[in-house]
Write a protein that holds these residues in place. Sequence first.
Motif, mmCIF file in Angstrom:
data_model
loop_
_atom_site.group_PDB
_atom_site.id
_atom_site.type_symbol
_atom_site.label_atom_id
_atom_site.label_comp_id
_atom_site.label_asym_id
_atom_site.label_seq_id
_atom_site.Cartn_x
_atom_site.Cartn_y
_atom_site.Cartn_z
ATOM 1 N N THR A 1 13.153 3.592 -32.836
ATOM 2 C CA THR A 1 12.259 3.455 -33.998
ATOM 3 C C THR A 1 12.957 3.835 -35.304
ATOM 4 O OG1 THR A 1 10.359 3.969 -32.602
ATOM 5 C CG2 THR A 1 10.045 4.170 -34.967
ATOM 6 N N SER B 1 10.033 7.130 -24.595
ATOM 7 C CA SER B 1 9.617 6.165 -25.616
ATOM 8 C C SER B 1 8.524 5.241 -25.100
ATOM 9 C CB SER B 1 10.826 5.333 -26.069
ATOM 10 O OG SER B 1 10.448 4.372 -27.029
ATOM 11 N N SER C 1 8.725 -0.604 -29.447
ATOM 12 C CA SER C 1 9.231 0.655 -28.909
ATOM 13 C C SER C 1 8.976 0.762 -27.408
ATOM 14 C CB SER C 1 8.587 1.847 -29.625
ATOM 15 O OG SER C 1 8.983 1.902 -30.978
#
Length: 227
Positions: free
Chosen positions: A109, A48, A183
């Motif tokens: 997310t 991520s 994120s």
Amino acid sequence: MIGTIVNVATIIAGSVAGSAFKKSLNESYQNILMQAMGLAAAALGLHSAVTYMSDSRYPVLFIMSLALGGVIGQTFDVELRFKQLVAKISKGDLSEGLSTAILLFCFGTMSILGPIESALHGNHTYLFTNAILDGVTSMVLASTFGIGIILSAAVLFCWQGSLYLLANVLSGFITPELLTETSIVGGVLIFCSGLNILGIGKFKTMNLIPALLIPVIFIIFTQAIEM
């Protein structure tokens, strides 16, 4: 809120199934599952962070966020308060597993965008997809840390429920830019949780959670200036 309800249900089911499975495992199997969960969390967090870092308009924002968020978290000692709360209901290392579960379930997310899409457009795809992933993850976590992982379902319900109810207010601020920055920070925190489980480091991950608020404040402030 059908998407959130399904998401919560899969975590509950996964936690119950994983806890039942744990009882039939000896210590060596529990240890290897813990290692597997640590590696998985570290890999997901790293993926991520790296994926979104290349799209960031503010390359140093995540560093500032972690530093400021860490200072705020340490001031209130969020981790100690969290462990004291968990200790009242369970013994052992549940706090480690529960903090990892909350980070994985709430700060991805899909868990942020899902309830907003559900509220504004009636699109439950993100949440249904997230539900499958969370169900499997909760099963593995519960087989390692026990039934206490089920508590993360209540946290997820409050988190996604709040986003769902505030969707109309937040819709103007939930931009791709904001999702990118949060994120990255979320990915770093999940990576840290994975290292904690593996015993590679001892990061106070819960004390770093306020770091997730810094990109939100920064982006909203930046948008206000540009108007």
